[in-house]
Design a protein around this motif. Structure first.
Motif, PDB file in Angstrom:
ATOM      1  N   GLU A 199      -9.551  -0.989   7.706  1.00  0.00           N
ATOM      2  CA  GLU A 199      -8.119  -0.876   7.391  1.00  0.00           C
ATOM      3  C   GLU A 199      -7.614  -2.192   6.780  1.00  0.00           C
ATOM      4  O   GLU A 199      -7.831  -3.265   7.326  1.00  0.00           O
ATOM      5  N   LEU A 200      -7.000  -2.079   5.609  1.00  0.00           N
ATOM      6  CA  LEU A 200      -6.536  -3.291   4.918  1.00  0.00           C
ATOM      7  C   LEU A 200      -5.085  -3.563   5.260  1.00  0.00           C
ATOM      8  O   LEU A 200      -4.248  -2.646   5.275  1.00  0.00           O
ATOM      9  N   GLU A 201      -4.809  -4.831   5.554  1.00  0.00           N
ATOM     10  CA  GLU A 201      -3.422  -5.215   5.850  1.00  0.00           C
ATOM     11  C   GLU A 201      -2.972  -6.247   4.840  1.00  0.00           C
ATOM     12  O   GLU A 201      -3.804  -6.970   4.261  1.00  0.00           O
ATOM     13  N   GLU A 202      -1.672  -6.330   4.682  1.00  0.00           N
ATOM     14  CA  GLU A 202      -1.104  -7.316   3.771  1.00  0.00           C
ATOM     15  C   GLU A 202      -1.650  -8.705   4.135  1.00  0.00           C
ATOM     16  O   GLU A 202      -1.746  -9.055   5.307  1.00  0.00           O
ATOM     17  N   THR A 217      -8.084   3.613  -2.319  1.00  0.00           N
ATOM     18  CA  THR A 217      -8.276   3.282  -3.727  1.00  0.00           C
ATOM     19  C   THR A 217      -7.616   1.927  -3.959  1.00  0.00           C
ATOM     20  O   THR A 217      -6.435   1.753  -3.656  1.00  0.00           O
ATOM     21  N   VAL A 218      -8.425   0.984  -4.427  1.00  0.00           N
ATOM     22  CA  VAL A 218      -7.900  -0.369  -4.635  1.00  0.00           C
ATOM     23  C   VAL A 218      -7.255  -0.426  -6.014  1.00  0.00           C
ATOM     24  O   VAL A 218      -7.923  -0.250  -7.040  1.00  0.00           O
ATOM     25  N   SER A 222       0.852  -1.194   0.000  1.00  0.00           N
ATOM     26  CA  SER A 222       0.000   0.000   0.000  1.00  0.00           C
ATOM     27  C   SER A 222       0.886   1.241   0.000  1.00  0.00           C
ATOM     28  O   SER A 222       2.080   1.170   0.337  1.00  0.00           O
ATOM     29  N   LYS A 223       0.290   2.332  -0.387  1.00  0.00           N
ATOM     30  CA  LYS A 223       1.061   3.575  -0.474  1.00  0.00           C
ATOM     31  C   LYS A 223       0.168   4.743  -0.090  1.00  0.00           C
ATOM     32  O   LYS A 223      -0.937   4.888  -0.633  1.00  0.00           O
ATOM     33  N   GLN A 224       0.637   5.535   0.839  1.00  0.00           N
ATOM     34  CA  GLN A 224      -0.084   6.759   1.192  1.00  0.00           C
ATOM     35  C   GLN A 224       0.585   7.922   0.460  1.00  0.00           C
ATOM     36  O   GLN A 224       1.774   8.198   0.675  1.00  0.00           O
ATOM     37  N   VAL A 225      -0.128   8.575  -0.431  1.00  0.00           N
ATOM     38  CA  VAL A 225       0.428   9.768  -1.078  1.00  0.00           C
ATOM     39  C   VAL A 225       0.347  10.896  -0.044  1.00  0.00           C
ATOM     40  O   VAL A 225      -0.733  11.122   0.502  1.00  0.00           O
ATOM     41  N   PRO A 226       1.459  11.569   0.261  1.00  0.00           N
ATOM     42  CA  PRO A 226       1.374  12.638   1.265  1.00  0.00           C
ATOM     43  C   PRO A 226       0.275  13.636   0.899  1.00  0.00           C
ATOM     44  O   PRO A 226       0.205  14.084  -0.243  1.00  0.00           O
ATOM     45  N   ASN A 227      -0.621  13.882   1.816  1.00  0.00           N
ATOM     46  CA  ASN A 227      -1.787  14.754   1.609  1.00  0.00           C
ATOM     47  C   ASN A 227      -2.673  14.299   0.455  1.00  0.00           C
ATOM     48  O   ASN A 227      -3.366  15.109  -0.158  1.00  0.00           O
ATOM     49  N   GLY A 228      -2.617  13.017   0.117  1.00  0.00           N
ATOM     50  CA  GLY A 228      -3.425  12.539  -1.022  1.00  0.00           C
ATOM     51  C   GLY A 228      -4.058  11.197  -0.727  1.00  0.00           C
ATOM     52  O   GLY A 228      -4.322  10.855   0.420  1.00  0.00           O
ATOM     53  N   ARG A 229      -4.264  10.458  -1.790  1.00  0.00           N
ATOM     54  CA  ARG A 229      -4.959   9.165  -1.675  1.00  0.00           C
ATOM     55  C   ARG A 229      -4.107   8.102  -0.991  1.00  0.00           C
ATOM     56  O   ARG A 229      -2.880   8.127  -1.061  1.00  0.00           O
ATOM     57  N   LYS A 230      -4.805   7.114  -0.451  1.00  0.00           N
ATOM     58  CA  LYS A 230      -4.109   5.901  -0.026  1.00  0.00           C
ATOM     59  C   LYS A 230      -4.432   4.807  -1.047  1.00  0.00           C
ATOM     60  O   LYS A 230      -5.607   4.536  -1.320  1.00  0.00           O
ATOM     61  N   TYR A 231      -3.382   4.261  -1.640  1.00  0.00           N
ATOM     62  CA  TYR A 231      -3.558   3.162  -2.597  1.00  0.00           C
ATOM     63  C   TYR A 231      -3.256   1.843  -1.906  1.00  0.00           C
ATOM     64  O   TYR A 231      -2.232   1.721  -1.234  1.00  0.00           O
ATOM     65  N   VAL A 232      -4.144   0.881  -2.086  1.00  0.00           N
ATOM     66  CA  VAL A 232      -3.887  -0.464  -1.584  1.00  0.00           C
ATOM     67  C   VAL A 232      -3.894  -1.378  -2.791  1.00  0.00           C
ATOM     68  O   VAL A 232      -4.852  -1.381  -3.569  1.00  0.00           O
ATOM     69  N   ASP A 239      -4.739   1.181 -14.032  1.00  0.00           N
ATOM     70  CA  ASP A 239      -5.137  -0.119 -13.466  1.00  0.00           C
ATOM     71  C   ASP A 239      -5.613   0.060 -12.022  1.00  0.00           C
ATOM     72  O   ASP A 239      -4.912  -0.257 -11.067  1.00  0.00           O
ATOM     73  N   ILE A 240      -6.819   0.612 -11.916  1.00  0.00           N
ATOM     74  CA  ILE A 240      -7.451   0.849 -10.613  1.00  0.00           C
ATOM     75  C   ILE A 240      -8.731   0.029 -10.608  1.00  0.00           C
ATOM     76  O   ILE A 240      -9.534   0.115 -11.545  1.00  0.00           O
ATOM     77  N   LEU A 241      -8.940  -0.772  -9.583  1.00  0.00           N
ATOM     78  CA  LEU A 241     -10.167  -1.576  -9.548  1.00  0.00           C
ATOM     79  C   LEU A 241     -11.331  -0.791  -8.956  1.00  0.00           C
ATOM     80  O   LEU A 241     -12.441  -0.811  -9.492  1.00  0.00           O
ATOM     81  N   ILE A 242     -11.090  -0.138  -7.819  1.00  0.00           N
ATOM     82  CA  ILE A 242     -12.162   0.661  -7.192  1.00  0.00           C
ATOM     83  C   ILE A 242     -11.537   1.930  -6.619  1.00  0.00           C
ATOM     84  O   ILE A 242     -10.568   1.884  -5.862  1.00  0.00           O
ATOM     85  N   LYS A 243     -12.120   3.061  -7.010  1.00  0.00           N
ATOM     86  CA  LYS A 243     -11.582   4.352  -6.584  1.00  0.00           C
ATOM     87  C   LYS A 243     -12.297   4.817  -5.311  1.00  0.00           C
ATOM     88  O   LYS A 243     -13.530   4.697  -5.219  1.00  0.00           O
ATOM     89  N   ASP A 244     -11.569   5.352  -4.390  1.00  0.00           N
ATOM     90  CA  ASP A 244     -12.121   6.028  -3.209  1.00  0.00           C
ATOM     91  C   ASP A 244     -13.258   5.252  -2.557  1.00  0.00           C
ATOM     92  O   ASP A 244     -14.407   5.699  -2.518  1.00  0.00           O
TER      93      ASP A 244
END
Ligand code: LLP
Length: 430
Positions: free
Chosen positions: A371-374, A351-352, A305-315, A361-366
């Motif tokens: 909380e999703l974990e590995e 955002t998945v 997963s990746k948290q964009v600083p001040n932006g979206r979290k991608y999982v 290649d985004i499956l589901i946005k926002d």
């Protein structure tokens, strides 16, 4: 009455400690068969087939044809055939699959705007019941092929009825500026050719398909009016109204009940039979998505997963656009739930993302999720239609397996591709 296509989740879906489908624990399915995994619920497939039959059966001459393009595997074809359905096919591959499933080929209808010589020959050889001829070129080609096999091909003419429906423009087909079918103004010329020149063709009726993922019911009435008027004028006795009834991908989607569509179709058909003074024609209907979508889920495993600083979290999950191209191709929306913690509260918006090398290649946005974990298993709903059938090997990723579940039993119906499968058609140059 509510029909199965109006449900977001498969009918057997249960929330225990984990999500359960067809009496099978989803986390155990992934442990046993790997990830990502397509899962099809047999009970849901049979239920929607029965909805269609119950809804339309009071019309005496109805032929249900499942549009194989939505999902074409031997096992699902066997199930749908056992419910009394025929099949709409669009390629040699689909013809061959239903043939191998043991389908009665007289209940198969071959569609498509550019069927090849070989495909038409195969269709005639195997005794496909109807061929819906799309254009003048195909009329001549099919006549030649049927003649060479000393057979007469039983055909419909695909027409473009000039009806626009409110769906994504890539899946509208009934409007006039379409690559499919004869324009209404070209029908007479086609019929004359068949009657005078093409002696190896037998014309039975007309076929149209307005579009896909349709939520309006009234346009089916408009379509019937055009088809019946035309067959009345031409003295034909079959109409095929195509498919298109929508499904519920998200809570905001309100697809129509199959029962409501059937009422409109039957009512308008009976009115038109009287108005145009014709014998009741045989009615063909070709649903694809609404038969198979709700029955399917895809199970993915969560990775980075990746948290964009001040932006979206991608999982990111271990699949994406190669097993479900619909979000990137049509901006299609899907609903997901965490299979191993279905009771957990939604605590964050994420955002998945898929695992493919493509920003789109985004499956589901926002989407709001716990909380999703590995290692978590994500269940995406309504993936039975146009997911596996549109799957690719982009990035040389093997296609997932497909499992059929029913009464607490699970069976592989499509094997997972292996790395050797991926290179099995490659030829070395040394
Ligand atoms: N009959 C004909 C002639 C068709 O062209 C189609 C779909 C159907 C029946 C079945 O329509 P359905 O009941 O499934 O809506 N890949 C797109 C959908 C393309 C549909 C093409 N034709 C998607 O994923 O939304």
């Amino acid at each position: 009455m509510k029909s199965t296509n109006q449900y977001l989740k498969p009918l057997t879906l249960k929330i225990n400690k984990n999500l359960e489908i067809g009496g099978c624990d989803t986390v155990e399915l992934v442990e046993k068969y790997g990830s990502p995994l397509y899962v099809m619920d047999e009970h849901t497939i049979r239920n929607i087939c029965r909805d269609y039959k119950n809804a339309f059966n009071s019309y005496p001459k109805v032929n249900m044809m499942f549009a194989s393009k939505a999902l074409c595997t031997i096992a699902t074809s066997q199930i749908i055939a056992s419910e009394g359905f025929g099949f709409d096919v669009v390629s040699a591959g689909e013809i061959y699959t239903v043939y191998k499933a043991g389908v009665d080929m007289s209940k198969v209808l071959f569609n498509g705007n550019n069927k090849s010589y070989d495909e038409l020959s195969l269709a005639i050889e195997l005794g496909v019941g109807r061929i819906s001829v799309d254009n003048f070129f195909e009329l001549a080609l099919l006549n030649e092929i049927a003649k060479s096999q000393n057979k007469v091909a039983d055909i419909l003419l695909r027409i473009t009825p000039g009806i626009e429906c409110h769906t994504h423009e890539y899946i509208q087909t009934g409007h006039l500026d379409s690559k499919f079918g004869f324009d209404l103004t070209q029908i007479d010329e086609a019929v004359e050719l068949i009657n005078n020149d093409y002696t190896s063709l037998q014309l039975h009726g007309l076929h149209a398909h307005i579009g896909s993922q349709i939520f309006e019911t009234s346009i089916y009435g408009d379509e019937i009016e055009i088809l019946v008027k035309e067959i009345g004028r031409l003295g034909l006795n079959e109409i095929n109204i195509g498919g298109g009834i929508g499904v519920k991908y998200t809570e905001n989607d309100c697809p129509p009940s199959v029962y409501d569509v059937a009422e409109i179709v039957k009512k308008r058909l009976n009115e038109c039979i009287e108005k145009y003074n014709i014998q009741p024609p045989a009615l063909f209907i070709e649903p694809g998505r609404s038969i198979i979508s709700t029955a399917g889920i895809t199970l993915y495993t969560v990775g980075s997963s990746k948290q964009v600083p001040n932006g979206r979290k991608y999982v990111a999950v271990d699949g994406g656009m190669s097993d479900n191209v619909r979000p990137s191709m049509y901006q299609a929306e899907y609903t997901a739930q965490v299979a191993n913690k279905p009771n957990a509260e939604n605590t964050e918006k994420v955002t998945v993302a898929g695992r493919f090398c493509e920003s789109g290649d985004i499956l589901i946005k926002d989407v709001e999720l716990p909380e999703l974990e590995e290692g978590d298993i994500l269940c995406v709903y309504n993936t039975g239609a146009y997911n596996y059938s549109m799957a690719s090997n982009y990035n040389r990723v093997p296609k997932p397996a497909m499992v059929l579940v029913n009464n607490s039993q699970s069976d592989i119906i499509v094997k997972r591709e292996t790395l050797d499968d991926l290179i099995s058609h490659d030829v070395r140059i040394d």
